[in-house]
Design a protein around this motif. Structure first.
Motif, short mmCIF file in Angstrom:
data_model
loop_
_atom_site.label_atom_id
_atom_site.label_comp_id
_atom_site.label_asym_id
_atom_site.label_seq_id
_atom_site.Cartn_x
_atom_site.Cartn_y
_atom_site.Cartn_z
N ASP A 85 0.81 -1.22 0.00
CA ASP A 85 0.00 0.00 0.00
C ASP A 85 0.84 1.27 0.00
O ASP A 85 0.31 2.37 -0.16
N VAL A 86 2.15 1.14 0.19
CA VAL A 86 3.02 2.32 0.29
C VAL A 86 3.16 2.97 -1.09
O VAL A 86 3.59 2.34 -2.05
N VAL A 87 2.78 4.23 -1.16
CA VAL A 87 2.89 5.02 -2.38
C VAL A 87 4.19 5.81 -2.38
O VAL A 87 4.84 5.98 -3.41
N SER A 88 4.56 6.29 -1.21
CA SER A 88 5.75 7.12 -1.07
C SER A 88 6.32 6.89 0.33
O SER A 88 5.57 6.77 1.30
N ALA A 89 7.65 6.83 0.40
CA ALA A 89 8.29 6.63 1.71
C ALA A 89 9.59 7.42 1.75
O ALA A 89 10.30 7.52 0.76
N ARG A 90 9.85 7.97 2.92
CA ARG A 90 11.13 8.63 3.14
C ARG A 90 11.49 8.52 4.61
O ARG A 90 10.64 8.27 5.46
N VAL A 91 12.76 8.68 4.87
CA VAL A 91 13.24 8.75 6.24
C VAL A 91 13.35 10.23 6.56
O VAL A 91 14.05 10.98 5.88
N ASP A 92 12.61 10.66 7.58
CA ASP A 92 12.64 12.08 7.98
C ASP A 92 13.86 12.40 8.81
O ASP A 92 14.45 13.46 8.68
N SER A 93 14.24 11.49 9.72
CA SER A 93 15.43 11.71 10.55
C SER A 93 15.83 10.39 11.19
O SER A 93 15.05 9.45 11.25
N VAL A 94 17.06 10.37 11.67
CA VAL A 94 17.60 9.20 12.36
C VAL A 94 18.37 9.69 13.57
O VAL A 94 19.25 10.53 13.45
N ALA A 95 18.03 9.15 14.74
CA ALA A 95 18.79 9.43 15.96
C ALA A 95 19.72 8.24 16.20
O ALA A 95 19.26 7.11 16.29
N VAL A 96 21.02 8.51 16.26
CA VAL A 96 22.02 7.47 16.47
C VAL A 96 22.53 7.62 17.90
O VAL A 96 23.02 8.69 18.28
#
Length: 183
Positions: A85-96
């Motif tokens: 069902d995913v039309v669009s995906a992105r990673v907004d941020s990553v906390a390491v």
């Protein structure tokens, strides 16, 4: 006066047609945005564990993550969706977050190796243990739809002997933004 009444009649006839042409009549379904503000946000925690033996002489190592807690598939299911069902995906941020033996630097890639899209870069000066957040947004639609369920980390430590006997641990919290279809 005839000219004005002709325009009025044309506007009455053409007005509704113009308004309809501005609507997107081709889409029967609508989309939903899943983000950090959603009831079940698409936020996944990944854990990287490594030992001294895995660190090369130059201080580099590559390690695949495991998921801590809920997987992206489970989060999508809780929201009533699946990866298809995913039309669009992105990673907004990553906390390491370095848990033990902070690396000097880390690069994180979505997928099982460094061939996936890079989603974060974190530098820990002088062994700092504070979390580092990379707010670079990265499009990841293809790999999310294809089922990527881990993150691969390339880390640099000063020297293998800097890794404690129990090994090193780094956590990454990945904040996804997903647009899903099928509502």
């Amino acid at each position: 006066m005839q000219f004005s009444s002709q325009w009025t009649a044309a506007a009455v006839l053409l007005g509704p047609l113009l308004m309809l042409s501005g609507c997107d009549l081709s889409s029967a379904n609508s989309t939903v945005l899943l983000s950090a503000n959603s009831a079940v946000p698409p936020t996944v925690q990944y854990r990287f564990e490594y030992t001294r033996a895995e660190v090369a002489e130059d201080g580099t190592l590559g390690v695949a993550s495991t998921v801590e807690g809920r997987t992206l598939d489970a989060i999508l299911a809780d929201n009533g969706f699946s990866r298809s069902d995913v039309v669009s995906a992105r990673v907004d941020s990553v906390a390491v977050v370095p848990i033990t033996a902070p690396p000097r630097e880390g690069l994180l890639f979505l997928g099982s190796d460094a061939g996936g899209p890079r989603i974060a870069r974190a530098t820990f000066p002088d062994g700092a243990t504070e979390p580092v957040t990379d707010r670079s947004t990265t499009p990841v639609t293809g790999v999310v739809r294809d089922g990527a369920s881990s993150v691969f980390g390339e880390f640099e430590v000063d020297a293998p002997q800097d890794v404690p006997d129990g090994g090193g641990v780094v956590r990454a919290v990945v904040y996804y933004r997903l647009e899903v279809d099928g509502v």
